[in-house]
Design a protein around this motif. Structure first.
Motif, PDB file in Angstrom:
ATOM      1  N   ALA A   1       9.506  -7.427  14.783  1.00 58.58           N
ATOM      2  CA  ALA A   1      10.185  -8.688  15.527  1.00 58.58           C
ATOM      3  C   ALA A   1      10.717  -9.541  14.290  1.00 58.58           C
ATOM      4  CB  ALA A   1       9.055  -9.783  16.241  1.00 58.58           C
ATOM      5  N   SER A   2      11.999  -9.685  14.644  1.00 53.94           N
ATOM      6  CA  SER A   2      12.624 -10.516  13.520  1.00 53.94           C
ATOM      7  C   SER A   2      12.820 -12.018  14.015  1.00 53.94           C
ATOM      8  CB  SER A   2      14.091  -9.707  13.339  1.00 53.94           C
ATOM      9  OG  SER A   2      13.873  -8.638  12.832  1.00 53.94           O
ATOM     10  N   GLY A   3      12.561 -12.814  13.141  1.00 57.17           N
ATOM     11  CA  GLY A   3      13.078 -14.330  13.579  1.00 57.17           C
ATOM     12  C   GLY A   3      14.491 -14.467  13.276  1.00 57.17           C
ATOM     13  N   ARG A   4      14.956 -15.773  13.508  1.00 59.39           N
ATOM     14  CA  ARG A   4      16.436 -16.286  12.983  1.00 59.39           C
ATOM     15  C   ARG A   4      16.550 -16.201  11.426  1.00 59.39           C
ATOM     16  NH1 ARG A   4      13.753 -21.496  14.134  1.00 59.39           N
ATOM     17  NH2 ARG A   4      13.949 -21.215  16.088  1.00 59.39           N
ATOM     18  N   HIS A   5      17.501 -15.529  11.157  1.00 60.61           N
ATOM     19  CA  HIS A   5      17.761 -15.520   9.756  1.00 60.61           C
ATOM     20  C   HIS A   5      19.404 -15.306   9.391  1.00 60.61           C
ATOM     21  CE1 HIS A   5      17.655 -11.397  11.136  1.00 60.61           C
ATOM     22  NE2 HIS A   5      18.522 -11.076  10.216  1.00 60.61           N
ATOM     23  N   MET A   6      19.768 -15.260   8.234  1.00 59.19           N
ATOM     24  CA  MET A   6      21.013 -15.045   7.789  1.00 59.19           C
ATOM     25  C   MET A   6      21.242 -14.107   6.765  1.00 59.19           C
ATOM     26  SD  MET A   6      22.157 -18.738   5.896  1.00 59.19           S
ATOM     27  CE  MET A   6      21.135 -19.552   7.211  1.00 59.19           C
ATOM     28  N   HIS A   7      22.485 -13.690   6.738  1.00 54.93           N
ATOM     29  CA  HIS A   7      23.036 -12.832   5.442  1.00 54.93           C
ATOM     30  C   HIS A   7      23.956 -13.372   4.695  1.00 54.93           C
ATOM     31  CE1 HIS A   7      20.485  -9.300   6.991  1.00 54.93           C
ATOM     32  NE2 HIS A   7      20.955  -9.710   8.027  1.00 54.93           N
ATOM     33  N   LEU A   8      24.249 -13.719   3.418  1.00 53.95           N
ATOM     34  CA  LEU A   8      25.315 -14.734   2.830  1.00 53.95           C
ATOM     35  C   LEU A   8      26.345 -13.635   2.050  1.00 53.95           C
ATOM     36  CD1 LEU A   8      23.300 -17.830   1.642  1.00 53.95           C
ATOM     37  CD2 LEU A   8      24.889 -17.435   3.957  1.00 53.95           C
ATOM     38  N   SER A   9      27.368 -14.102   2.125  1.00 56.27           N
ATOM     39  CA  SER A   9      28.336 -13.498   1.085  1.00 56.27           C
ATOM     40  C   SER A   9      28.560 -14.081  -0.192  1.00 56.27           C
ATOM     41  CB  SER A   9      29.793 -13.621   1.753  1.00 56.27           C
ATOM     42  OG  SER A   9      30.312 -14.890   1.784  1.00 56.27           O
ATOM     43  N   ARG A  10      28.865 -13.396  -1.195  1.00 55.22           N
ATOM     44  CA  ARG A  10      28.941 -14.145  -2.609  1.00 55.22           C
ATOM     45  C   ARG A  10      29.777 -15.292  -2.534  1.00 55.22           C
ATOM     46  NH1 ARG A  10      25.878 -13.868  -6.410  1.00 55.22           N
ATOM     47  NH2 ARG A  10      26.486 -16.295  -6.249  1.00 55.22           N
ATOM     48  N   LYS A  11      30.993 -15.504  -1.623  1.00 56.23           N
ATOM     49  CA  LYS A  11      31.696 -16.764  -1.781  1.00 56.23           C
ATOM     50  C   LYS A  11      30.672 -17.874  -1.133  1.00 56.23           C
ATOM     51  CE  LYS A  11      34.364 -17.299   1.727  1.00 56.23           C
ATOM     52  NZ  LYS A  11      35.442 -17.209   2.913  1.00 56.23           N
ATOM     53  N   ASP A  12      30.095 -17.499  -0.035  1.00 58.47           N
ATOM     54  CA  ASP A  12      29.275 -18.703   0.647  1.00 58.47           C
ATOM     55  C   ASP A  12      28.019 -18.960  -0.488  1.00 58.47           C
ATOM     56  OD1 ASP A  12      31.049 -18.783   2.594  1.00 58.47           O
ATOM     57  OD2 ASP A  12      30.125 -17.628   3.869  1.00 58.47           O
TER      58      ASP A  12
ATOM     59  N   ILE B   1      13.363  -6.110  17.314  1.00 59.85           N
ATOM     60  CA  ILE B   1      13.713  -6.674  18.325  1.00 59.85           C
ATOM     61  C   ILE B   1      13.694  -8.325  17.972  1.00 59.85           C
ATOM     62  CG2 ILE B   1      12.918  -4.937  20.121  1.00 59.85           C
ATOM     63  CD1 ILE B   1      10.307  -6.368  20.302  1.00 59.85           C
ATOM     64  N   ASP B   2      14.155  -9.185  18.720  1.00 64.72           N
ATOM     65  CA  ASP B   2      13.808 -10.501  18.154  1.00 64.72           C
ATOM     66  C   ASP B   2      12.585 -11.205  18.726  1.00 64.72           C
ATOM     67  OD1 ASP B   2      14.544 -11.593  20.802  1.00 64.72           O
ATOM     68  OD2 ASP B   2      16.654 -11.743  20.543  1.00 64.72           O
ATOM     69  N   TYR B   3      12.455 -12.421  18.596  1.00 69.75           N
ATOM     70  CA  TYR B   3      11.149 -13.113  19.292  1.00 69.75           C
ATOM     71  C   TYR B   3      11.080 -13.392  20.767  1.00 69.75           C
ATOM     72  CZ  TYR B   3       9.465 -14.377  14.399  1.00 69.75           C
ATOM     73  OH  TYR B   3       8.680 -14.111  13.166  1.00 69.75           O
ATOM     74  N   ASP B   4      12.068 -13.426  21.245  1.00 74.38           N
ATOM     75  CA  ASP B   4      12.140 -13.572  22.514  1.00 74.38           C
ATOM     76  C   ASP B   4      11.767 -12.285  23.236  1.00 74.38           C
ATOM     77  OD1 ASP B   4      13.303 -16.072  22.712  1.00 74.38           O
ATOM     78  OD2 ASP B   4      15.221 -15.473  23.500  1.00 74.38           O
ATOM     79  N   GLU B   5      12.378 -11.139  22.744  1.00 76.39           N
ATOM     80  CA  GLU B   5      12.082  -9.794  23.297  1.00 76.39           C
ATOM     81  C   GLU B   5      10.374  -9.574  23.001  1.00 76.39           C
ATOM     82  OE1 GLU B   5      16.332  -7.684  22.718  1.00 76.39           O
ATOM     83  OE2 GLU B   5      15.113  -7.854  21.091  1.00 76.39           O
ATOM     84  N   ALA B   6      10.148 -10.040  21.564  1.00 79.46           N
ATOM     85  CA  ALA B   6       8.765  -9.791  21.317  1.00 79.46           C
ATOM     86  C   ALA B   6       7.745 -10.564  22.226  1.00 79.46           C
ATOM     87  CB  ALA B   6       8.557 -10.111  19.644  1.00 79.46           C
ATOM     88  N   ASN B   7       8.043 -11.697  22.537  1.00 78.39           N
ATOM     89  CA  ASN B   7       7.340 -12.431  23.399  1.00 78.39           C
ATOM     90  C   ASN B   7       7.344 -11.832  24.724  1.00 78.39           C
ATOM     91  OD1 ASN B   7       6.454 -14.479  21.577  1.00 78.39           O
ATOM     92  ND2 ASN B   7       8.239 -15.936  21.918  1.00 78.39           N
ATOM     93  N   ALA B   8       8.318 -11.193  25.248  1.00 80.34           N
ATOM     94  CA  ALA B   8       8.369 -10.710  26.681  1.00 80.34           C
ATOM     95  C   ALA B   8       7.247  -9.494  26.686  1.00 80.34           C
ATOM     96  CB  ALA B   8       9.559 -10.223  26.896  1.00 80.34           C
ATOM     97  N   CYS B   9       7.053  -8.783  25.697  1.00 77.84           N
ATOM     98  CA  CYS B   9       6.253  -7.845  25.457  1.00 77.84           C
ATOM     99  C   CYS B   9       4.795  -7.769  25.027  1.00 77.84           C
ATOM    100  CB  CYS B   9       6.720  -6.407  24.928  1.00 77.84           C
ATOM    101  SG  CYS B   9       7.085  -6.526  23.303  1.00 77.84           S
ATOM    102  N   GLY B  10       4.557  -9.240  24.462  1.00 77.03           N
ATOM    103  CA  GLY B  10       3.512  -9.476  23.798  1.00 77.03           C
ATOM    104  C   GLY B  10       2.936  -8.667  22.646  1.00 77.03           C
ATOM    105  N   LEU B  11       4.029  -8.509  21.783  1.00 82.50           N
ATOM    106  CA  LEU B  11       3.872  -7.681  20.614  1.00 82.50           C
ATOM    107  C   LEU B  11       3.092  -8.413  19.613  1.00 82.50           C
ATOM    108  CD1 LEU B  11       5.601  -5.208  19.119  1.00 82.50           C
ATOM    109  CD2 LEU B  11       6.802  -6.912  18.064  1.00 82.50           C
ATOM    110  N   ASN B  12       2.483  -7.361  19.018  1.00 81.21           N
ATOM    111  CA  ASN B  12       1.544  -7.950  17.793  1.00 81.21           C
ATOM    112  C   ASN B  12       1.997  -6.667  16.619  1.00 81.21           C
ATOM    113  OD1 ASN B  12      -0.381  -9.952  18.795  1.00 81.21           O
ATOM    114  ND2 ASN B  12      -1.181  -8.248  20.099  1.00 81.21           N
TER     115      ASN B  12
END
Length: 210
Positions: A29-40, A190-201
């Motif tokens: 499960a992936s929580g909210r995150h970001m990828h940044l460019s060199r410029k940013d 999958i994201d956390y919404d999807e992980a919670n839907a299937c009770g992922l551990n």
């Protein structure tokens, strides 16, 4: 059903289960995150700043950074959002559908890197801020797969499949994209919404439904 038929049914079920286990893969499960460019990175942290690696991820060469950023939308914001390295050509922010309601943006489901026509978002680090014109997505559920595992599962790069996740609330996910590369390790994301839907551990596994 006679005794022989019942025995054959049990044998077939056991064989199918063993075959599924042999072709299964871990689901993360992936929580909210970001990828940044060199410029940013330069705009948010200062010219030439190098992000600090603190934890390796399951995908080779990918890692969690120590630095955190605030992400702001039209209606709300999230603080302490994780940055994943290494830097990319373009910045991208990945959130769940639940997150989009808090931010107040209409966000499409997209594969990573396909950001044309997506909404922008504001990134903040103290007094520094960057306005992204695009790059806010809900990541499409996907499987990173090695060529060997793709061959074993009889799938190709870009194919969409159904995956049964064997978690505490087993669930079949449709429209899962397969991404094949020798640079990958085989994991489904999958994201956390999807992980919670299937009770992922942690450690739960999935397999492609034929």
């Amino acid at each position: 059903m006679n005794r022989l038929d019942h025995l054959n049914e049990i044998i077939n079920e056991v064989v199918q289960r063993i075959q599924s286990q042999q072709h299964s893969f871990e689901v993360e499960a992936s929580g909210r995150h970001m990828h940044l460019s060199r410029k940013d990175i330069d705009a948010l942290f200062g010219p030439g700043y190098q992000l600090t690696k603190v934890k390796e991820l399951s995908q080779p060469g990918q890692y969690v950074c120590k630095e955190r950023i605030t992400v702001a939308g039209p209606k709300g914001l999230f603080q302490n959002v994780v940055i994943l390295g290494p830097e990319r050509a373009e910045s991208q922010v990945e959130v769940s559908m639940t997150d989009t309601r808090i931010l107040g943006s209409r966000v499409p489901v997209r594969e990573s890197g396909k950001t044309e026509g997506t909404p922008g978002v504001i990134l903040m680090n103290g007094e520094s801020a960057v306005q992204l014109d695009k790059g806010l997505i809900v990541a499409k559920r996907h499987i990173h797969m090695t060529p060997e595992d793709a061959n074993k599962n009889q799938v190709v790069n870009g194919q969409t499949v159904k995956v049964r996740v064997e978690a505490s609330r087993p669930l079949i996910f449709d429209d899962v994209v397969v991404r094949v590369s020798p640079d990958f390790a085989t994991y489904m994301h999958i994201d956390y919404d999807e992980a919670n839907a299937c009770g992922l551990n942690k450690g739960d596994r999935g397999y492609i439904c034929k």
